[in-house]
Design an enzyme around this catalytic site. Sequence first.
Site, mmCIF file in Angstrom:
data_model
loop_
_atom_site.group_PDB
_atom_site.id
_atom_site.type_symbol
_atom_site.label_atom_id
_atom_site.label_comp_id
_atom_site.label_asym_id
_atom_site.label_seq_id
_atom_site.Cartn_x
_atom_site.Cartn_y
_atom_site.Cartn_z
ATOM 1 N N TYR A 91 0.818 -1.210 0.000
ATOM 2 C CA TYR A 91 0.000 0.000 0.000
ATOM 3 C C TYR A 91 0.850 1.258 0.000
ATOM 4 C CZ TYR A 91 -4.230 2.707 1.184
ATOM 5 O OH TYR A 91 -5.300 3.576 1.189
ATOM 6 N N GLN A 186 -0.832 -5.175 0.618
ATOM 7 C CA GLN A 186 -1.691 -4.911 -0.533
ATOM 8 C C GLN A 186 -1.295 -5.800 -1.710
ATOM 9 O OE1 GLN A 186 -3.066 -0.872 -2.557
ATOM 10 N NE2 GLN A 186 -1.009 -1.426 -3.231
#
Length: 320
Positions: A91, A186
């Site tokens: 992320y 992520q």
Amino acid sequence: MFVDMPEADLRQYRSSQSDPSDFDSFWAETLASTRRFDLAVEVIPVDTGLKTLDVFDVTFSGYEGQRVKAWLRVPHDATGPLATIVQFQGYGGGRARPLDDLLWASAGYAHLLVDTRGQGSAWGGGGTPDPDGSGPAYPGFMTRGIDSRETYYYRRVFTDAVRAVEAARSLDVVDENRVSVLGGSQGGGITLAVAGLVEGLVGVFPRVPFLCDFPRSTVFTDSSPYKEIGNYLAVHREKAVAVHEVLPYFDGVNFSRRATAPAWFTTALMDNTCPPSTVFGAFNEYRGEKEITVWPYNGHEGGGVYDDEATLAILNGMDN
């Protein structure tokens, strides 16, 4: 300290995430729409000064033909076809610099490190914009376009990721039958999405994966990025039901229910960012052969270089 249930309970845990009846048709239509656009893969050599590796600046068409950046790294003068790793970032990060992440190419693999659209300014660096706008959102990426599955940010990200595998398979240096996908946080969530949408992968490596088990993760941790959804719904109270009707289409739990390639997960029992129950929520639903490494005394860093060593041993075992 431990942030979740005991490991024995984690292994029995089942997510409450619903499985929409039109999940498969939604993604089939999304990918069919994007595949109207030619991949148009561009591969440009980069002068890095390295003597043992070659690096290439790659651009390909992702969601609705929008251009996505990646780095391709291969052993010097490699002609292939090589076993290949397609990697997705955590992320806020992008593909970073040409000299970053040299491990996999140094081990003899082709390595495609893919940008995440709109990200790359929290760490590393990125070069892929997200041209699509969205309505009001909490700062970050988790609530961009969240009012609709059609406009949600991760529809574009996951489509880019599928196209990244297709772009890799189109390259002469890549053995299209020996492609693995890898990512942490992520990147791990993106990896699970690809595992559920792409056939013929030989390995799936989701490390401390994010974007899993939204019914639990959005209420169980106060840590970002999951907290972005909670903060959004604290303001837009009337949207809670609608948001939780969108999120199942992007949940690693539902992609795991469709994934059949061998997978090696990791999780950490002191991880506040991606609590282990949310990882086990996806792992326990995963359809293919699977293993999970549990790091009892670690947080969101997971196993770090130990995970690299384990992954390399698995890949080398496949390659021999």
